[in-house]
Design a protein around this motif. Structure first.
Motif, PDB file in Angstrom:
ATOM      1  N   HIS A 229      28.184 -21.280 -33.018  1.00 15.80           N
ATOM      2  CA  HIS A 229      27.502 -21.052 -34.289  1.00 15.80           C
ATOM      3  C   HIS A 229      27.027 -19.611 -34.465  1.00 15.80           C
ATOM      4  O   HIS A 229      25.858 -19.357 -34.745  1.00 15.80           O
ATOM      5  CB  HIS A 229      26.331 -22.022 -34.451  1.00 15.80           C
ATOM      6  CG  HIS A 229      26.820 -23.405 -34.773  1.00 15.80           C
ATOM      7  ND1 HIS A 229      26.744 -24.450 -33.890  1.00 15.80           N
ATOM      8  CD2 HIS A 229      27.431 -23.896 -35.872  1.00 15.80           C
ATOM      9  CE1 HIS A 229      27.290 -25.531 -34.431  1.00 15.80           C
ATOM     10  NE2 HIS A 229      27.722 -25.234 -35.626  1.00 15.80           N
ATOM     11  N   SER A 344      33.376 -23.278 -38.286  1.00 15.16           N
ATOM     12  CA  SER A 344      32.447 -24.390 -38.491  1.00 15.16           C
ATOM     13  C   SER A 344      32.154 -24.517 -39.985  1.00 15.16           C
ATOM     14  O   SER A 344      31.610 -23.600 -40.594  1.00 15.16           O
ATOM     15  CB  SER A 344      31.151 -24.116 -37.722  1.00 15.16           C
ATOM     16  OG  SER A 344      30.247 -25.167 -37.931  1.00 15.16           O
ATOM     17  N   ASP A 346      30.972 -27.699 -41.099  1.00 17.45           N
ATOM     18  CA  ASP A 346      30.199 -28.937 -41.261  1.00 17.45           C
ATOM     19  C   ASP A 346      28.789 -28.679 -41.789  1.00 17.45           C
ATOM     20  O   ASP A 346      28.084 -29.622 -42.132  1.00 17.45           O
ATOM     21  CB  ASP A 346      30.145 -29.733 -39.944  1.00 17.45           C
ATOM     22  CG  ASP A 346      29.337 -29.049 -38.859  1.00 17.45           C
ATOM     23  OD1 ASP A 346      29.449 -27.816 -38.719  1.00 17.45           O
ATOM     24  OD2 ASP A 346      28.593 -29.743 -38.149  1.00 17.45           O
ATOM     25  N   GLU A 347      28.390 -27.410 -41.841  1.00 13.73           N
ATOM     26  CA  GLU A 347      27.065 -27.107 -42.397  1.00 13.73           C
ATOM     27  C   GLU A 347      27.082 -27.107 -43.924  1.00 13.73           C
ATOM     28  O   GLU A 347      26.027 -27.084 -44.560  1.00 13.73           O
ATOM     29  CB  GLU A 347      26.570 -25.753 -41.893  1.00 13.73           C
ATOM     30  CG  GLU A 347      26.244 -25.711 -40.395  1.00 13.73           C
ATOM     31  CD  GLU A 347      27.469 -25.590 -39.512  1.00 13.73           C
ATOM     32  OE1 GLU A 347      28.562 -25.319 -40.055  1.00 13.73           O
ATOM     33  OE2 GLU A 347      27.345 -25.789 -38.293  1.00 13.73           O
ATOM     34  N   HIS A 413      31.386 -31.653 -34.338  1.00 10.51           N
ATOM     35  CA  HIS A 413      30.012 -31.190 -34.080  1.00 10.51           C
ATOM     36  C   HIS A 413      29.052 -32.370 -34.166  1.00 10.51           C
ATOM     37  O   HIS A 413      29.405 -33.411 -34.694  1.00 10.51           O
ATOM     38  CB  HIS A 413      29.626 -30.101 -35.088  1.00 10.51           C
ATOM     39  CG  HIS A 413      30.367 -28.825 -34.854  1.00 10.51           C
ATOM     40  ND1 HIS A 413      30.052 -27.639 -35.461  1.00 10.51           N
ATOM     41  CD2 HIS A 413      31.422 -28.548 -34.043  1.00 10.51           C
ATOM     42  CE1 HIS A 413      30.881 -26.700 -35.045  1.00 10.51           C
ATOM     43  NE2 HIS A 413      31.722 -27.222 -34.201  1.00 10.51           N
TER      44      HIS A 413
END
Ligand SMILES: [Zn+2]
Length: 618
Positions: A229, A344, A346-347, A413
């Motif tokens: 991250h 990433s 998924d945030e 994640h």
């Protein structure tokens, strides 16, 4: 002497009981030199030996302080100038285990043997199939991780941390009191970043040392270090060079664009904005690529998506070039410069659509960035099984149909605490082209290990730890902060109802306290599980918000308690870690059922940690 080493020595915070804070694995070279010359009080790590063109190397340690040195038996000459600060000792020359020396050693090792597995790399199958073993807690889990890789004969992301969230990204910024803070809505406060106390360079150094001590490198199993991250854009712009420098030994970078996304506003005329700001050639490449895999993004949706992600993606590309440049500057070999990438996403709010994944992967492809793993949002709750395996299968299939066409694997994640069936679905759908990221689980395993230990000091630590979470829960229950109160009540109700107790206990602090204190102590209580990781750096172990993430000597003294646990506690912990990794490997089909069964059997037979660890090198 560096300021961080002075700080640690002045406060008697030594590597033996407080490792990975300093980038160096020798704080006091003066003291260690004297021991090296006299030859007394030193541990010779005999399994650590390795060869380079300039000679044979062995790791030496003053076990009472943890200060380490490299001994070189040079092939020619006196070898004094191979690394910095060399001194002559019996049979050769010795150098302090400084971070600067570690960087040079990496080149010497990889120039001599590009297949060496002493340092983390992007090699073997690490870019397709792996398990991410997070160190949200301490560095005590490493030997068990190495045991599991050795017994299962698979490489893993054996070191994984979010930086700067969990690891201190810059020890000087820490000493200057300049660390930022991270919001933790569930406890209604901000906690200083780097809340586990260890530094990114210290952890980079420590994971190499851990492997050399047990001779893991002799097994020739490649492993990786994931700088997890890595925040892109937003408030992180001003310190991106320090983030890049700190992570230079990471062989795997996760790009998290959410800081930039959080401040990006899609203009009303998205199409006009895209026309003015995104190179037309790139837009047509993305369109064509998404269409080539049978997905359609209408003009309007594509414009909106591009207007939203392009500022972040542009910054990601700049950052990526910086990671590559930092490696090219320091490292001399191809293997030493390579790193894996994870995107990433998924945030982002909501479940990720296949179209979004396809557009993001197309953008990266068009920018020349190979993405090894992409992490869409599947709606996972940390530490909770996904309730519906059939629905999960459909979700993953949709994503996998996209990912496989880009040669990317799926990063899962919030992967801790899913059910065996959940992991089986992930493994089956992707043919094990995946990474499960786990982290919080290993803190829980420490709690379980201490809880089960018969050692009095372990029990005392466990009780203090439990009490800390109970007090935080009680404060949360009656907090004026709505989120904090809601979450605390959820955790407490879960613990009470699973223990078969009434849950209407919030009438007053006295009733809530009486109900909680009547519960038998257990690492299974949700409030313990959720609050536990904040204990490690809580000054004086106090359950007060102001005590959390304390980077003063008081916080580090607290951390020291975990490094002082008994042999029994360590054995319990190591077995717990290893058996959870075997469980993950079996269910995701990263290792065969037979191999997992054999490993479990071996694991069950150990009655001392030494016998377990001596099997790592085989
Ligand atoms: Zn993520």
């Amino acid at each position: 002497m560096s300021t961080i080493n002075q700080f640690l020595l002045q406060n008697n915070l030594r590597i033996a009981t407080n490792p990975c804070v300093s980038p160096d694995f020798c704080l006091d070279w003066h003291g260690l030199s004297a021991k090296l010359v006299s030859g007394s009080g030193l541990k010779i790590w005999s399994k650590s030996t390795f060869d380079t063109a300039v000679g044979k190397w062995t790791l030496l340690e003053n076990v009472s302080t943890g200060d380490c040195a490299w001994k070189l038996e040079p092939t020619t000459g006196d070898g004094l100038n191979v690394l910095t600060d060399g001194i002559k000792i019996t049979g050769g020359v010795a150098f302090p285990a400084s971070f600067a020396n570690l960087l040079v050693l990496k080149n010497l090792i990889q120039e001599h043997n590009p297949a060496s597995t002493i340092f983390p790399t992007a090699g073997q199958k690490l870019g397709q199939s792996t398990l991410g073993i997070g160190a949200r807690f301490t560095a005590l889990h490493w030997p068990a991780v190495d045991w599991a890789m050795s017994a299962l004969e698979i490489g893993m992301t054996a070191n994984q941390n979010s930086i700067p969230r969990e690891l201190v990204y810059d020890v000087n910024a820490m000493l200057d009191g300049k660390l930022d803070s991270v919001p933790f809505p569930f406890i209604g406060t901000n906690v200083p970043e780097g809340h586990q106390g260890q530094s990114v360079e210290g952890m980079s150094h420590g994971c190499v040392m851990a492997k050399l001590k047990t001779g893991f490198h002799r097994r020739s199993i490649a492993w990786s270090f994931n700088a997890d991250h890595q925040p892109i854009g937003g408030k992180f712009d001003i310190r991106e060079d320090q983030l890049v420098n700190g992570c230079v030994l990471a062989s795997y970078i996760t790009f998290d664009l959410s800081p930039e996304f959080a401040q990006t506003k899609v203009p009303d005329d998205a199409a006009g904005w895209v026309k003015a700001n995104v190179p037309a050639e790139l837009v047509s490449k993305v369109k064509a690529r998404v269409a080539s895999i049978g997905l359609t993004l209408n003009e309007n949706d594509l414009a909106k998506l591009l207007a939203y992600v392009w500022p972040g993606v542009k910054k990601m590309k700049v950052r990526d070039d910086k990671y590559a440049a930092a490696r090219a500057k320091l490292f001399t070999t191809k293997v030493g410069r390579e790193y894996l990438r994870e995107l990433s996403i998924d945030e982002l709010p909501g479940l990720t659509t296949p179209e979004t994944t396809a557009a993001m992967l197309s953008l990266c492809e068009a920018l020349g960035m190979k993405v090894n793993f992409v992490a869409p949002a599947f709606g996972f709750q940390k530490n909770m099984p996904y309730p519906d395996n059939a629905a999960l299968k459909l979700l993953i299939e949709k994503q996998w149909n996209v990912c496989k066409q880009f040669g990317s694997s799926i990063g899962f994640h919030s992967g801790s605490g899913k059910s065996g069936e959940n992991y089986q679905v992930m493994g089956q759908v992707t043919s094990s082209h995946l990474e499960i990221k786990t982290s919080g689980r290993y803190t829980y395993e420490m709690g379980k290990a201490l809880f089960a230990s018969k050692n009095a000091a372990d029990q005392a630590l466990w009780k203090d730890w439990y009490k800390f979470t109970l007090e935080l829960a009680l404060k949360g229950i009656f907090s004026a902060d709505a989120t904090e109160q809601k979450m605390a009540r959820i955790f407490v109700v879960d613990a009470l109802s699973k223990s078969g107790k009434p849950t209407e206990v919030f009438a007053s602090e006295a009733t809530a306290r009486a109900a909680l204190e009547a519960l038998p102590l257990s690492p299974e209580h949700m409030f313990w599980f959720e609050y536990n990781f904040l204990f490690v750096l809580a000054a004086g172990g106090k359950a007060e918000k102001s005590a959390l993430g304390d980077h003063s000597p008081a916080g580090y003294k607290q951390r020291e308690r975990f490094y002082s646990i008994s042999d029994e506690g360590r054995l319990n912990f190591s077995k717990n870690i290893a058996s959870y990794i075997i469980f993950l490997a079996e269910n995701t089909a990263l290792a065969s059922k037979e191999r997992c069964a054999a490993a479990s059997k071996l694991l069950a037979g150990y009655s001392t940690l030494d016998t377990m660890l001596s099997d790592i090198s085989k």
